[in-house]
Design a protein around this motif. Structure first.
Motif, short mmCIF file in Angstrom:
data_model
loop_
_atom_site.label_atom_id
_atom_site.label_comp_id
_atom_site.label_asym_id
_atom_site.label_seq_id
_atom_site.Cartn_x
_atom_site.Cartn_y
_atom_site.Cartn_z
N LEU A 197 34.86 -43.40 74.62
CA LEU A 197 34.50 -42.06 74.97
C LEU A 197 33.84 -42.50 76.25
CD1 LEU A 197 33.76 -38.83 74.46
CD2 LEU A 197 32.16 -39.71 73.98
N HIS A 198 33.29 -41.44 77.68
CA HIS A 198 32.93 -41.92 79.02
C HIS A 198 32.51 -40.70 78.98
CE1 HIS A 198 31.68 -42.78 82.99
NE2 HIS A 198 32.10 -42.25 83.17
N LEU A 199 31.05 -40.44 79.57
CA LEU A 199 30.39 -39.53 80.06
C LEU A 199 30.09 -39.34 81.28
CD1 LEU A 199 27.97 -38.47 76.78
CD2 LEU A 199 30.47 -37.96 77.42
N ALA A 200 30.79 -38.60 82.46
CA ALA A 200 30.10 -38.51 83.69
C ALA A 200 28.77 -37.58 83.38
CB ALA A 200 31.35 -38.74 84.61
N ALA A 201 28.13 -37.96 84.49
CA ALA A 201 27.15 -36.88 85.46
C ALA A 201 27.33 -36.38 86.37
CB ALA A 201 25.67 -37.43 85.09
N ASN A 202 27.05 -34.88 86.69
CA ASN A 202 26.70 -34.47 88.24
C ASN A 202 25.30 -34.78 88.49
OD1 ASN A 202 28.73 -32.53 88.54
ND2 ASN A 202 27.80 -31.73 86.46
N GLU A 203 24.88 -35.01 90.05
CA GLU A 203 23.27 -35.71 90.49
C GLU A 203 22.38 -35.00 89.88
OE1 GLU A 203 23.55 -34.98 94.91
OE2 GLU A 203 25.54 -35.90 95.20
N ASP A 204 22.79 -33.94 88.95
CA ASP A 204 21.34 -32.89 88.49
C ASP A 204 20.81 -33.60 86.99
OD1 ASP A 204 23.30 -32.05 87.72
OD2 ASP A 204 22.65 -29.64 87.71
N GLY A 205 21.71 -34.18 86.15
CA GLY A 205 21.76 -35.21 85.35
C GLY A 205 23.24 -34.20 84.11
N SER A 206 23.22 -32.89 84.99
CA SER A 206 24.32 -32.48 84.01
C SER A 206 25.64 -32.70 82.98
CB SER A 206 24.65 -30.75 83.81
OG SER A 206 25.23 -30.84 85.61
N LEU A 207 26.40 -32.44 82.41
CA LEU A 207 27.52 -32.87 81.94
C LEU A 207 28.25 -32.95 83.33
CD1 LEU A 207 29.60 -35.64 80.19
CD2 LEU A 207 29.18 -32.74 78.96
N LYS A 208 29.56 -33.51 83.83
CA LYS A 208 30.38 -33.83 84.46
C LYS A 208 32.23 -33.70 84.12
CE LYS A 208 32.52 -35.26 89.17
NZ LYS A 208 32.41 -36.45 90.52
N GLN A 209 32.03 -34.86 83.13
CA GLN A 209 33.44 -35.21 82.22
C GLN A 209 33.14 -35.73 81.63
OE1 GLN A 209 36.32 -34.39 81.83
NE2 GLN A 209 36.95 -32.81 83.94
N VAL A 210 34.17 -35.23 80.01
CA VAL A 210 34.57 -35.80 78.97
C VAL A 210 35.38 -36.65 79.53
CG1 VAL A 210 34.17 -36.08 76.48
CG2 VAL A 210 32.86 -34.66 77.75
N THR A 211 35.78 -38.11 79.13
CA THR A 211 36.47 -38.67 79.26
C THR A 211 36.88 -39.12 77.55
OG1 THR A 211 36.57 -38.68 81.42
CG2 THR A 211 38.08 -40.28 80.29
N LEU A 212 38.13 -38.90 76.95
CA LEU A 212 38.13 -39.71 75.58
C LEU A 212 40.04 -40.24 75.37
CD1 LEU A 212 37.96 -39.73 72.54
CD2 LEU A 212 38.47 -37.80 72.74
N ASN A 213 39.43 -41.22 75.44
CA ASN A 213 40.55 -42.81 76.01
C ASN A 213 41.57 -42.62 77.00
OD1 ASN A 213 39.67 -43.81 73.22
ND2 ASN A 213 41.82 -43.61 72.55
N GLY A 214 40.08 -42.10 78.40
CA GLY A 214 41.05 -42.20 79.28
C GLY A 214 41.76 -41.54 79.77
N GLN A 215 41.23 -39.85 79.19
CA GLN A 215 42.26 -38.59 79.09
C GLN A 215 41.13 -37.38 79.43
OE1 GLN A 215 45.18 -37.13 77.03
NE2 GLN A 215 44.50 -34.97 76.83
N ASN A 265 33.88 -27.23 73.31
CA ASN A 265 35.23 -27.96 73.30
C ASN A 265 35.53 -29.30 73.37
OD1 ASN A 265 37.79 -27.15 72.26
ND2 ASN A 265 38.73 -28.22 74.20
N SER A 266 34.83 -30.40 74.36
CA SER A 266 35.16 -31.24 75.04
C SER A 266 34.85 -31.71 73.11
CB SER A 266 34.67 -31.97 75.88
OG SER A 266 33.37 -31.31 76.40
N PHE A 267 33.17 -31.95 73.22
CA PHE A 267 32.97 -32.28 72.13
C PHE A 267 33.71 -32.38 70.68
CE2 PHE A 267 29.51 -32.46 75.09
CZ PHE A 267 29.19 -34.23 74.97
N PHE A 280 23.36 -35.11 76.31
CA PHE A 280 24.92 -35.81 76.03
C PHE A 280 24.96 -36.81 74.86
CE2 PHE A 280 24.13 -33.04 80.06
CZ PHE A 280 24.36 -31.93 79.17
N VAL A 281 24.41 -37.88 75.33
CA VAL A 281 24.56 -39.21 75.11
C VAL A 281 24.21 -39.03 73.50
CG1 VAL A 281 24.48 -41.76 74.74
CG2 VAL A 281 23.98 -40.70 77.01
N HIS A 282 23.20 -38.56 73.37
CA HIS A 282 22.64 -38.05 71.54
C HIS A 282 23.49 -37.45 70.96
CE1 HIS A 282 20.24 -37.02 68.33
NE2 HIS A 282 19.11 -38.12 68.22
N ARG A 283 24.07 -36.05 71.48
CA ARG A 283 25.21 -35.27 70.81
C ARG A 283 26.27 -36.44 70.35
NH1 ARG A 283 27.06 -29.97 73.49
NH2 ARG A 283 28.97 -29.23 71.48
#
Length: 261
Positions: free
Chosen positions: A31-49, A56-58, A94-97
């Protein structure tokens, strides 16, 4: 093809399509969690997708973890471990979740426990300032069911990280000792951990598990800085290890909700 086998093949294909091809037969779950500049969640990537940045992503990730745990052959091949890496500016919530969704559950009222996986591997980017520092940390996420009294050589100590309004570090506190929030904060933490274990390689320290209690609004980079400072120090000849075991508060709550801070 036998009708029963044909039916099973169709069901398997539907299941694969339903999960978007995220579940590989024996591969790891990453799992990769990408961030926006303000620290909010930009994108969740699971096994490259890419799977979005909402609840819903979680839920998709949680389903993937459940499937991973049910496939014992795959789980054992990957040491019952799920890999998580995240952008440093991401809010820790988001990491904790994500870690919490990997965790088993233990209900203290009923005594019932549900196991999922054993560990989460936090994958850390390489640091120019500490090139020999560990690139990964294992966080246990099994439910705590052992009620037997154990001999403890160390008192339970919590490392507390509080966040300012912008997600920066407001205060770092080891037990009752306040270590501040300036450029030397993590150096002081490193020094205090060394004092605590007496000397590097102390065999008693190998069994000590440090509890980390971080505000959900804190930038993830400060959590990583804290873990790295506790894990050892850089030396020209290599990395000198201090502590190896870490855990986060609020993981495996029966109500599935972390404490708000």
């Amino acid at each position: 093809m036998h009708p029963v086998l044909r039916c099973l093949a169709i069901l398997s294909l539907v299941a694969c399509v339903g999960c978007g091809g995220l579940i590989e037969s024996n591969g790891p779950l990453q799992l990769h969690l990408a961030a926006n500049e303000d620290g909010s969640l930009k994108q969740v990537t699971l096994n490259g997708q890419k799977i979005g940045n909402d609840d819903n992503s979680f839920r998709q990730f949680e389903s993937a973890v459940a499937e991973f745990a049910r496939n014992k052959e795959r789980a054992e091949a990957n040491e019952w471990t799920v890999d998580i890496d995240a952008d440093e500016q991401l809010r820790f919530e988001f990491v904790h979740r994500a870690i919490n969704l990997c965790a088993g559950r233990h209900d203290e009222k009923t005594g019932e426990s549900v196991s999922r996986i054993q560990k989460v591997r936090l994958v850390i980017p390489e640091s120019d300032s500490q090139p020999n520092a560990p690139r990964e940390f294992l966080i246990p996420v099994q439910p705590q069911m052992d009620t037997k009294t154990k001999i403890k050589f160390f008192l339970d100590i919590t490392l507390r990280l509080t966040a300012d309004v912008d997600g920066s570090l407001k205060e770092l506190q080891l037990g009752s000792l306040k270590l501040g929030n300036d450029n030397q904060t993590f150096d002081r933490l490193n020094h205090e951990i060394l004092r605590f274990i007496v000397k590097p390689g102390n065999p008693i320290a190998k069994d000590f598990e440090l509890t980390i209690d971080a505000d959900m609004a804190l930038r993830y980079q400060h959590v990583i800085q804290a873990i790295t400072a506790c894990s050892g120090r850089h030396h020209p000849k290599g990395w000198i290890p201090y502590l190896e075991k870490f855990k986060f508060t609020g993981i495996g709550n029966t109500n599935d909700e972390p404490d708000e801070k």
